[in-house]
Scaffold this motif. Structure first.
Motif, mmCIF file in Angstrom:
data_model
loop_
_atom_site.group_PDB
_atom_site.id
_atom_site.type_symbol
_atom_site.label_atom_id
_atom_site.label_comp_id
_atom_site.label_asym_id
_atom_site.label_seq_id
_atom_site.Cartn_x
_atom_site.Cartn_y
_atom_site.Cartn_z
ATOM 1 N N LYS A 77 -6.110 -1.892 -10.039
ATOM 2 C CA LYS A 77 -6.309 -0.710 -9.752
ATOM 3 C C LYS A 77 -7.626 -0.222 -10.721
ATOM 4 C CE LYS A 77 -1.350 0.461 -9.276
ATOM 5 N NZ LYS A 77 -0.070 0.951 -9.603
ATOM 6 N N ARG A 79 -10.103 -1.849 -10.715
ATOM 7 C CA ARG A 79 -11.316 -2.431 -9.804
ATOM 8 C C ARG A 79 -11.945 -3.665 -10.649
ATOM 9 N NH1 ARG A 79 -14.897 0.248 -5.596
ATOM 10 N NH2 ARG A 79 -13.913 -1.874 -4.509
ATOM 11 N N TYR A 82 -10.343 -8.263 -7.384
ATOM 12 C CA TYR A 82 -9.656 -7.770 -6.111
ATOM 13 C C TYR A 82 -8.214 -7.929 -5.520
ATOM 14 C CZ TYR A 82 -14.594 -6.952 -4.380
ATOM 15 O OH TYR A 82 -15.763 -6.168 -4.263
ATOM 16 N N ALA A 100 -9.544 -2.217 -1.241
ATOM 17 C CA ALA A 100 -10.991 -2.715 -1.908
ATOM 18 C C ALA A 100 -11.673 -3.559 -0.853
ATOM 19 C CB ALA A 100 -10.613 -3.611 -3.156
ATOM 20 N N SER A 101 -11.029 -4.286 -0.084
ATOM 21 C CA SER A 101 -11.557 -4.904 0.977
ATOM 22 C C SER A 101 -10.454 -5.719 1.761
ATOM 23 C CB SER A 101 -12.445 -5.845 0.396
ATOM 24 O OG SER A 101 -12.945 -6.931 1.392
ATOM 25 N N ALA A 245 -17.162 -7.336 1.281
ATOM 26 C CA ALA A 245 -17.274 -7.222 -0.281
ATOM 27 C C ALA A 245 -18.674 -7.838 -0.519
ATOM 28 C CB ALA A 245 -16.163 -7.736 -0.743
ATOM 29 N N THR A 267 -19.316 1.925 -2.270
ATOM 30 C CA THR A 267 -18.641 1.761 -3.746
ATOM 31 C C THR A 267 -18.246 2.832 -4.181
ATOM 32 O OG1 THR A 267 -19.811 -0.461 -3.877
ATOM 33 C CG2 THR A 267 -18.694 0.370 -5.708
ATOM 34 N N ARG A 270 -15.540 4.469 -2.100
ATOM 35 C CA ARG A 270 -14.158 3.735 -2.032
ATOM 36 C C ARG A 270 -13.340 3.907 -3.513
ATOM 37 N NH1 ARG A 270 -12.958 -0.487 1.470
ATOM 38 N NH2 ARG A 270 -15.179 -1.065 1.719
ATOM 39 N N SER A 271 -14.157 3.970 -4.552
ATOM 40 C CA SER A 271 -13.494 4.249 -5.763
ATOM 41 C C SER A 271 -12.660 5.443 -6.124
ATOM 42 C CB SER A 271 -14.513 3.866 -6.929
ATOM 43 O OG SER A 271 -14.995 2.603 -6.985
ATOM 44 N N TYR A 274 -9.771 5.956 -3.349
ATOM 45 C CA TYR A 274 -8.638 5.022 -3.532
ATOM 46 C C TYR A 274 -8.367 4.617 -5.045
ATOM 47 C CZ TYR A 274 -8.711 4.356 1.909
ATOM 48 O OH TYR A 274 -8.627 4.066 2.899
ATOM 49 N N PHE A 275 -9.169 4.766 -5.711
ATOM 50 C CA PHE A 275 -8.868 4.229 -7.077
ATOM 51 C C PHE A 275 -9.330 5.081 -8.263
ATOM 52 C CE2 PHE A 275 -9.894 0.561 -4.613
ATOM 53 C CZ PHE A 275 -8.961 -0.446 -4.780
#
Length: 326
Positions: A77, A79, A82, A100-101, A245, A267, A270-271, A274-275
């Motif tokens: 979580k 990052r 993976y 993440a991928s 990735a 990147t 995505r962060s 989702y994160f």
């Protein structure tokens, strides 16, 4: 004249074919050579597990040893990794983050299959249910990059004053971020996360591309437009690794792609989506550098008119036979 035209036509054909010969491997080679290269993963279990992975997949994984499943999930979580392979007396288990991928998640599942049959897999950070393969996320970047590049070109060609260029670029970044977030979240529903954070990430990405294009052109004229399109779009898109990735691309090209706007933008988004922003520091710095650098070049570029100045009106030369009015 006709011979010169023929020579120019042949020269154009040669140049275009030469560029094509460079672009085809630029796009095809990374896609054809996807494989894990020092891919960061976590392992909780006996040291023999890491040794077995290294023996089966030499150089593929950068192993982070953790104490238990909770520590592995925390690293995913954040990052830092993976995914994770957990081995206990009860058996093996794989934790992945398809957000993440998706490609890495599949690779980790295959790698863990060597530890035993029917290894259970748990997706710690899954993709949005409306984008289960991540194709919507990846596909959204190409139109954003194209329109942002076009915006930078149009601002350079059609807006002459430096202050007006700055206003146009900043307005574009804000509006593009809001509109893209509204489409991806409200209309298509393929991206989670807070609307403001997602819009901010998309706005910074679009501003970085547009401002860099205008700034390069302001300093280098039309040559700057060509340089910007080549590095940020053609090369940047090929090395972004959005659908896979960066660690799956041949190195150092996967890492280079993260220092170009498209790779950094993917990147960051995505962060944020989702994160909760984890792992976004480098991408945020890269995009901010492009955005501020482009705005600075736009401000100091010699191609714009200074604020408050006006073009010198054209005065036709006196024609014979006309007597100036008294």
């Amino acid at each position: 004249m006709r011979r010169n035209a023929l020579s120019l036509g042949v020269l154009i054909a040669v140049v275009v074919v030469a560029v094509q010969a460079l672009l085809v491997p630029l796009f095809a080679a990374p896609a054809a050579n996807l494989a894990p290269r020092d891919l960061p993963i976590a392992i909780a279990g006996p040291p023999s597990v890491a040794a077995q992975l290294e023996e089966q997949h030499p150089g593929a994984f950068d192993v982070h040893t953790v104490g238990d499943a909770a520590a592995a999930d925390a690293a995913i979580k954040d990052r830092d990794v993976y995914g994770a392979i957990l081995v206990s007396p009860a058996g093996a288990e794989v934790h992945v983050a398809s957000a993440a991928s998706p490609t890495v998640s599949a690779l980790l599942t295959q790698a863990a299959a060597g530890l035993g049959a029917q290894v259970p897999v748990r997706d710690v950070v899954p993709l949005d249910v409306d984008d289960p393969r991540g194709t919507g996320f990846a596909g959204g970047f190409l139109p954003l990059a194209i329109t942002s590049l076009l915006a930078g070109v149009l601002v350079f060609l059609l807006v002459r004053r430096r202050s007006a260029r700055l206003l146009a670029l900043l307005s574009y970044g804000v509006l593009a971020g809001l509109a893209a977030a509204a489409v991806l979240q409200g209309w298509l529903g393929i991206l989670p996360g807070g609307f403001v954070a997602v819009a901010g990430a998309l706005g910074l990405f679009t501003l970085a591309v547009a401002a860099a294009m205008t700034g390069l052109a302001a300093v280098l004229d039309k040559g700057g437009l060509g340089l910007g399109a080549l590095t940020m779009f053609l090369v940047g898109n090929a090395l972004a690794g959005i659908a896979a990735a960066p660690e799956l691309l041949p190195q150092p090209w996967g890492e280079v792609g993260q220092f170009l706007p498209i790779g950094a933008g993917a990147t960051l988004l995505r962060s944020v989506a989702y994160f909760d922003g984890a792992g976004s520091g480098t991408a945020l710095a890269v995009l901010t550098t492009y955005a501020l650098g482009g705005l600075l070049l736009t401000l100091i570029g010699r191609r714009g008119l200074a604020p408050g100045s006006a073009p010198t009106p054209h005065r036709p030369a006196d024609r014979p036979g006309l007597v100036p009015a008294a």
